[in-house]
Motif scaffolding. Sequence first.
Motif, short mmCIF file in Angstrom:
data_model
loop_
_atom_site.label_atom_id
_atom_site.label_comp_id
_atom_site.label_asym_id
_atom_site.label_seq_id
_atom_site.Cartn_x
_atom_site.Cartn_y
_atom_site.Cartn_z
N ARG A 55 -0.54 12.41 -2.25
CA ARG A 55 -0.12 11.03 -2.06
C ARG A 55 -0.48 10.53 -0.67
O ARG A 55 -0.82 9.36 -0.49
CB ARG A 55 1.39 10.94 -2.28
N PHE A 66 -2.06 -4.37 -5.54
CA PHE A 66 -2.60 -4.29 -4.19
C PHE A 66 -3.64 -5.37 -3.93
O PHE A 66 -3.57 -6.10 -2.91
CB PHE A 66 -3.20 -2.90 -3.98
N LEU A 123 -5.62 3.58 0.93
CA LEU A 123 -5.14 2.21 0.72
C LEU A 123 -4.97 1.46 2.04
O LEU A 123 -5.32 0.27 2.14
CB LEU A 123 -3.82 2.24 -0.04
N ALA A 158 0.83 -1.21 0.00
CA ALA A 158 0.00 0.00 0.00
C ALA A 158 0.86 1.26 0.00
O ALA A 158 0.58 2.23 -0.72
CB ALA A 158 -0.94 -0.02 1.19
N PHE A 159 1.93 1.26 0.79
CA PHE A 159 2.82 2.43 0.81
C PHE A 159 3.61 2.56 -0.50
O PHE A 159 3.84 3.67 -0.99
CB PHE A 159 3.78 2.33 2.00
N THR A 211 -3.14 11.26 1.09
CA THR A 211 -4.55 10.86 1.11
C THR A 211 -4.75 9.50 0.47
O THR A 211 -5.49 8.65 1.00
CB THR A 211 -5.40 11.90 0.39
N ILE A 212 -4.07 9.28 -0.64
CA ILE A 212 -4.19 7.98 -1.31
C ILE A 212 -3.62 6.87 -0.43
O ILE A 212 -4.16 5.76 -0.35
CB ILE A 212 -3.49 8.03 -2.68
N THR A 213 -2.52 7.17 0.27
CA THR A 213 -1.94 6.17 1.17
C THR A 213 -2.90 5.81 2.29
O THR A 213 -3.07 4.64 2.65
CB THR A 213 -0.62 6.70 1.74
N SER A 267 1.43 3.86 -3.58
CA SER A 267 0.68 5.11 -3.44
C SER A 267 1.16 6.17 -4.41
O SER A 267 0.36 6.93 -4.98
CB SER A 267 0.79 5.62 -2.00
N LEU A 315 0.04 5.18 -7.98
CA LEU A 315 -1.41 5.32 -8.08
C LEU A 315 -1.80 6.79 -8.16
O LEU A 315 -2.73 7.16 -8.90
CB LEU A 315 -2.08 4.66 -6.87
N ARG A 316 -1.10 7.66 -7.43
CA ARG A 316 -1.38 9.09 -7.53
C ARG A 316 -1.09 9.60 -8.95
O ARG A 316 -1.88 10.37 -9.52
CB ARG A 316 -0.53 9.86 -6.52
#
Length: 458
Positions: free
Chosen positions: A327, A156, A334, A119-120, A329-331, A123, A126-127
Amino acid sequence: MSGDGGSPGQQQNGGQPQGPTAPGPGAPGPGGVPGAPGHWPGYGPAFGQPGWSTGGGWGRGPWGGVPVAPKPGVLPLRPLGFGEMFGAVFDTVRRYVRPLYLPLSVVVGIGAVPLLAVAFLISGSLRDGVEDFPDITVMDPTDTQVWNLARPLLLFFGMSALVGLVLYVVAGPLATVVLRAATLGRKLTAAQAWQEARPRLKASVATLALVYGPMLLLEALLMTGAVLFGDGLLLPFLLVGCGAFYVTFRLAPQIPVAVLEESGARTAVRRAWQLNRNNWWRSLGLTSLVSLLGAIGTTVINFPLRMVVAVMLPVGAAASGDGGDTRGTITVVLVLTALVSLVTMLATSPLVPLVNGVLYIDRRIRNERLDIALAEAAGIRFAESAAYPQYAPVPAQYAPAQPAPAQPAPAQPAPAQPAPAQPAQPAPARPASAPAEPASGEPGRPAEPPVGKGPEGS
């Protein structure tokens, strides 16, 4: 007589009581024949071995009543109804929370480390994918843009699926061992459950790989062929999918067979296929209902986390392409998604293995009289002819006390013999006393005639 058709040790077969009998010199011990098909270690002879009977069971009693089956644990020891099987699954979860969930929590904790690491790591990519993704109302995205967004998500969710697979593989033997203790009403700690389940992990993995490995490989090949070469392979793909769906529920008892009968992968698959014959719809219905209720329960538990994910999910950024989400927020999204997934998998992972174990026990009770062996393992003895439960220990006086009622039958004609014997004794006694009285009371009368004859003769 009680209304349930009788009581333990009720008489039948001409009025003679039926009680527990000691095994003969050549009878097999309670452990059965190790390694034979149908062998449940410590719970009676194996199916088809000497000492195993295919008749009897929980039939009707001598007076037309149905005896009440004993229930030492979560299951009554008789053929099970659908509601009883459904209730036994959740009753086992309620009674054995620690033996079920403590080992699985350790597995989830270990699996959470790589999942959160992924997930980290994804991120940032994905961003970038979200920022490069165009507004779908203005223009269509290119294949590169779709792949840049889908690649981190596939990684993921692929890792999440791998953690779920490992959790399911561990939950199969663990839930089966816990169900065995729950059926007999025995206490079980988390350490004991793991110690009993760990030796059967290898056999469980081999059984699952033997069944689902070829099906998944064939499905993947057909799907790839359908994508590359057109829709010509779509029909074979659907046919294989339907066959896999049927086989999955037909082989539902395969893990319980591998664990409880200590068999190998091939033997477990063959045995499960034969054991679950004509039971496919019940397997499908019970598994679907339990899984549905489990999903509803975990949805309620995860509702707060899901709400946070829904609020923080950058749907607006993906639709407008303004890249307003950072990034971080996306982390967070996830990580919360990973936690929701882990909690859901942890809560629902024992349910399907417990369903498979209950199906296994029901099929063996119906076909192989496993209820008798389980009752003896729980300390309950059956009268063999009527299958009435008799709770051990049985007093030693009970054996001679049973033939006692059978002796009054010959004792009743005995009073008829003394009746003629009593008049026969006084009859000879009276004539014996009658001649004795005149002989002693009138001694002169028998002497006078010879005296009178004497003078006359002289």
